[in-house]
Scaffold this motif. Structure first.
Motif, PDB file in Angstrom:
ATOM      1  N   THR A 127      -0.705   2.244  -0.817  1.00 26.09           N
ATOM      2  CA  THR A 127      -0.641   1.203  -1.840  1.00 26.09           C
ATOM      3  C   THR A 127      -2.033   0.611  -1.955  1.00 26.09           C
ATOM      4  O   THR A 127      -2.846   0.731  -1.025  1.00 26.09           O
ATOM      5  CB  THR A 127       0.391   0.114  -1.493  1.00 26.09           C
ATOM      6  N   ARG A 137      -2.382  -3.059 -10.109  1.00 32.11           N
ATOM      7  CA  ARG A 137      -1.039  -2.972 -10.696  1.00 32.11           C
ATOM      8  C   ARG A 137      -0.851  -1.668 -11.458  1.00 32.11           C
ATOM      9  O   ARG A 137      -1.799  -1.118 -12.012  1.00 32.11           O
ATOM     10  CB  ARG A 137      -0.786  -4.177 -11.604  1.00 32.11           C
ATOM     11  N   ASN A 138       0.377  -1.227 -11.472  1.00 35.23           N
ATOM     12  CA  ASN A 138       0.720   0.039 -12.109  1.00 35.23           C
ATOM     13  C   ASN A 138       0.847  -0.164 -13.623  1.00 35.23           C
ATOM     14  O   ASN A 138       1.580  -1.046 -14.076  1.00 35.23           O
ATOM     15  CB  ASN A 138       2.047   0.548 -11.544  1.00 35.23           C
ATOM     16  N   ARG A 144       4.682  -3.315 -10.041  1.00 31.81           N
ATOM     17  CA  ARG A 144       4.694  -2.232  -9.063  1.00 31.81           C
ATOM     18  C   ARG A 144       3.274  -1.779  -8.704  1.00 31.81           C
ATOM     19  O   ARG A 144       2.318  -1.999  -9.442  1.00 31.81           O
ATOM     20  CB  ARG A 144       5.504  -1.038  -9.599  1.00 31.81           C
ATOM     21  N   SER A 145       3.193  -1.100  -7.578  1.00 31.15           N
ATOM     22  CA  SER A 145       1.927  -0.546  -7.106  1.00 31.15           C
ATOM     23  C   SER A 145       1.653   0.794  -7.774  1.00 31.15           C
ATOM     24  O   SER A 145       2.583   1.568  -8.040  1.00 31.15           O
ATOM     25  CB  SER A 145       1.986  -0.367  -5.584  1.00 31.15           C
ATOM     26  N   PRO A 146       0.385   1.124  -8.015  1.00 25.96           N
ATOM     27  CA  PRO A 146       0.042   2.465  -8.499  1.00 25.96           C
ATOM     28  C   PRO A 146      -0.046   3.476  -7.366  1.00 25.96           C
ATOM     29  O   PRO A 146      -0.350   4.642  -7.607  1.00 25.96           O
ATOM     30  CB  PRO A 146      -1.336   2.254  -9.133  1.00 25.96           C
ATOM     31  N   GLY A 151      -5.376   4.247  -5.788  1.00 33.26           N
ATOM     32  CA  GLY A 151      -4.567   3.524  -6.769  1.00 33.26           C
ATOM     33  C   GLY A 151      -5.364   3.003  -7.939  1.00 33.26           C
ATOM     34  O   GLY A 151      -4.891   3.012  -9.084  1.00 33.26           O
ATOM     35  N   ALA A 155      -4.607   3.977 -11.821  1.00 36.53           N
ATOM     36  CA  ALA A 155      -4.313   2.968 -12.832  1.00 36.53           C
ATOM     37  C   ALA A 155      -5.313   3.037 -13.979  1.00 36.53           C
ATOM     38  O   ALA A 155      -4.949   2.861 -15.153  1.00 36.53           O
ATOM     39  CB  ALA A 155      -4.322   1.578 -12.199  1.00 36.53           C
ATOM     40  N   PRO A 177      -0.604   8.513  -5.815  1.00 37.76           N
ATOM     41  CA  PRO A 177      -0.908   7.794  -7.059  1.00 37.76           C
ATOM     42  C   PRO A 177      -0.670   8.630  -8.313  1.00 37.76           C
ATOM     43  O   PRO A 177      -0.263   8.097  -9.345  1.00 37.76           O
ATOM     44  CB  PRO A 177      -2.391   7.443  -6.887  1.00 37.76           C
ATOM     45  N   HIS A 180       3.031   8.313  -8.938  1.00 33.60           N
ATOM     46  CA  HIS A 180       3.433   6.977  -9.363  1.00 33.60           C
ATOM     47  C   HIS A 180       2.912   6.600 -10.748  1.00 33.60           C
ATOM     48  O   HIS A 180       3.451   5.674 -11.377  1.00 33.60           O
ATOM     49  CB  HIS A 180       2.935   5.931  -8.358  1.00 33.60           C
ATOM     50  N   CYS A 181       1.858   7.288 -11.222  1.00 36.87           N
ATOM     51  CA  CYS A 181       1.230   6.895 -12.483  1.00 36.87           C
ATOM     52  C   CYS A 181       1.298   7.962 -13.573  1.00 36.87           C
ATOM     53  O   CYS A 181       0.682   7.815 -14.628  1.00 36.87           O
ATOM     54  CB  CYS A 181      -0.233   6.505 -12.242  1.00 36.87           C
ATOM     55  N   ALA A 388       7.371   4.560  -7.818  1.00 36.26           N
ATOM     56  CA  ALA A 388       6.418   3.487  -7.541  1.00 36.26           C
ATOM     57  C   ALA A 388       7.125   2.254  -6.980  1.00 36.26           C
ATOM     58  O   ALA A 388       8.127   1.781  -7.529  1.00 36.26           O
ATOM     59  CB  ALA A 388       5.667   3.118  -8.813  1.00 36.26           C
TER      60      ALA A 388
END
Length: 475
Positions: A127, A137-138, A144-146, A151, A155, A177, A180-181, A388
């Motif tokens: 994270t 931030r995502n 949420r976290s990126p 990260g 992002a 990441p 999540h992104c 994420a």
């Protein structure tokens, strides 16, 4: 409207080659996007806008990405005269006196660096919410976290600030990441990209550097520009057969793909991460590949998780003491976050014999891992066990400051084995949850075989494209 925000780096470079736009136009547009998006995301923590504009106005090296804006991660990417904080208060005023070899190759490719991206302290967690720079931030959901540790890079790319960005991966820090992104993220083979002029990886060669991209071709072409040993390289990947740019689009043939959902940590898999893998297996079969379920040795098998953490913790000791020598300052608990300091103390207590034993076991694992590819070309598995996460999921309470270790291990149990074995691995954005969150799936191939990954990724990108999807914060 910004005419460049939806273009990948390859398309932007083509505009420059045709003289339809100037490098300065691309740089100014990217700066505008950063100034618009970054207050919401906190992805970029240091800017070089004046230097970038000056570089854009002057003659540039003629490379594959001449005039294209780029961001470097605030970790590993040494740049002469510019801060390299590694996300830590201890080095907030440290500036290297040289460019790393990888950064030199980025510049020779014609890229224009606009700044540095957010990373957790020393890149230790999946994270990006360190104390020095604050949480990133995502773009898909600002609560949420990126992911981490790349990260900030994720992002920035997902939000359209730049078409791609430098990233590094010691246990999933590119692939997590990316998942999540909603990005493509490739960790190259050990020794594929240079680490000089200094020995840049104290973590027993667990770390690989490359990039986070929106398109497969950008990743392939960038790796063409940067790969290959530098002078005195202690680890060298097998030479490529032909340019990766040509692999991204070449038919992959009928691949034998192994599928595994088991992880030795016993970490439960979120239904959406499970759905991402099973749906991808069906897509692969639809493309003519043979998919069969099997067992892939993961990072918790036979105490490998402990050996990984021993090597990782001793790497933290080496990193901190190396930074202390460079800065001339003795490290103390007041300079570091509680988790980092606790991991440093844990590493100090391991002893030489434990470290050497961990090294030997990791090398043994690497040999055993290679046998998983005798009858399988590529393995398919989750990138992470959850989509994420909400920010604030990695607390380090005073009575248990190492608690984030277990949380991290359960989030990315499928990633570290590619780092230990040195194999190339990628996360491909092929699934979205009903809430609109991206979920990547991971593929691992034989050591030195990025070519197969690029061919497969490009085939999936053509059959199931993802670049049309836009997060809440874009451009």
């Amino acid at each position: 409207m910004d005419p460049f925000v939806s273009l990948d780096a390859t398309a932007q470079a083509e505009l420059v080659r045709r003289r339809e736009v100037s490098p300065l136009e691309l740089v100014d547009a990217a700066i505008t996007r950063i100034e618009r998006c970054n207050p919401k995301l906190n992805a970029v923590v240091q800017t070089q806008f004046d230097t970038a504009r000056l570089r854009a106005k002057n003659p540039l090296p003629q490379g594959p990405f001449t005039g294209v804006p780029f961001l470097l991660k605030d970790l590993h990417a040494a740049q002469e005269g510019y801060p390299l904080t590694s996300g830590s208060r201890f080095t907030r005023d440290f500036s290297p006196n040289h460019d790393s070899e990888l950064v030199k190759r980025h510049l020779r490719a014609g890229l224009i660096v606009l700044g540095k991206t957010n990373t957790p302290e020393l890149g230790l967690l999946p994270t990006t919410e360190g104390e020095l720079h604050g949480p990133c931030r995502n773009p898909w959901d600002l609560t949420r976290s990126p992911g981490g540790s790349s990260g900030g890079a994720a992002a920035a790319v997902a939000s359209g600030m730049v078409p791609f960005a430098h990233a590094s991966d010691g246990g999933g820090s590119i692939r997590g990441p990316a998942s999540h992104c909603g990005l493509f993220g490739l960790k190259p083979s050990r020794g594929r990209n240079p680490t000089g002029p200094e020995l840049a990886d104290p973590f027993h060669w667990l770390i690989g550097e490359h990039a986070l991209t929106r398109s497969v071709r950008d990743s392939a072409t960038l790796l063409d520009a940067t790969e290959g040993p530098d002078v005195g390289a202690p680890s060298i990947a097998p030479p490529k057969t032909r340019p990766y740019q040509l692999e991204a689009g070449a038919p992959p043939g009928r691949l034998r793909i192994g599928l595994t959902l088991r992880n030795a940590m016993g970490a439960p898999i979120h239904p959406e991460c499970l759905a991402a893998v099973t749906a991808t297996a069906r897509k692969l079969e639809g493309l003519g590949h043979a998919v069969s379920e099997g067992h892939l040795q993961t990072a918790g098998d036979e105490d490998l998780g402990q050996h990984f953490m021993t090597a990782w913790a001793c790497g933290v000791v080496s990193s901190i003491e190396g930074l202390a020598r460079r800065t001339g300052r003795p490290p103390s608990s007041e300079h570091f976050e509680p988790f980092t300091w606790a991991l440093y103390q844990f590493g100090q207590g391991q002893g030489l014999s434990a470290y050497l034993h961990a090294q030997a076991e990791i090398l043994r694992f690497s040999r055993a891992f290679a046998r998983h590819f005798e009858d399988v070309d590529v393995w398919l598995l989750p990138t992470t066990t959850e989509p994420a996460l909400a920010l604030g999921q990695f607390p380090a309470p005073p009575d248990d400051p190492l608690a984030p270790l277990f949380r991290a291990a359960t989030l990315v149990p499928y990633c570290p084995m590619a780092n230990m074995a040195g194999n190339p691995a990628m996360s491909v954005p092929l699934h979205w949850t009903p809430e609109g969150l991206p979920v990547g799936v991971q593929f691992i191939s034989r050591f030195g075989d990025e070519a197969t990954l690029f061919r497969l990724a490009a085939q999936l990108e053509a059959a199931h494209p993802w670049t049309h999807r836009r997060p809440a914060v874009f451009g």
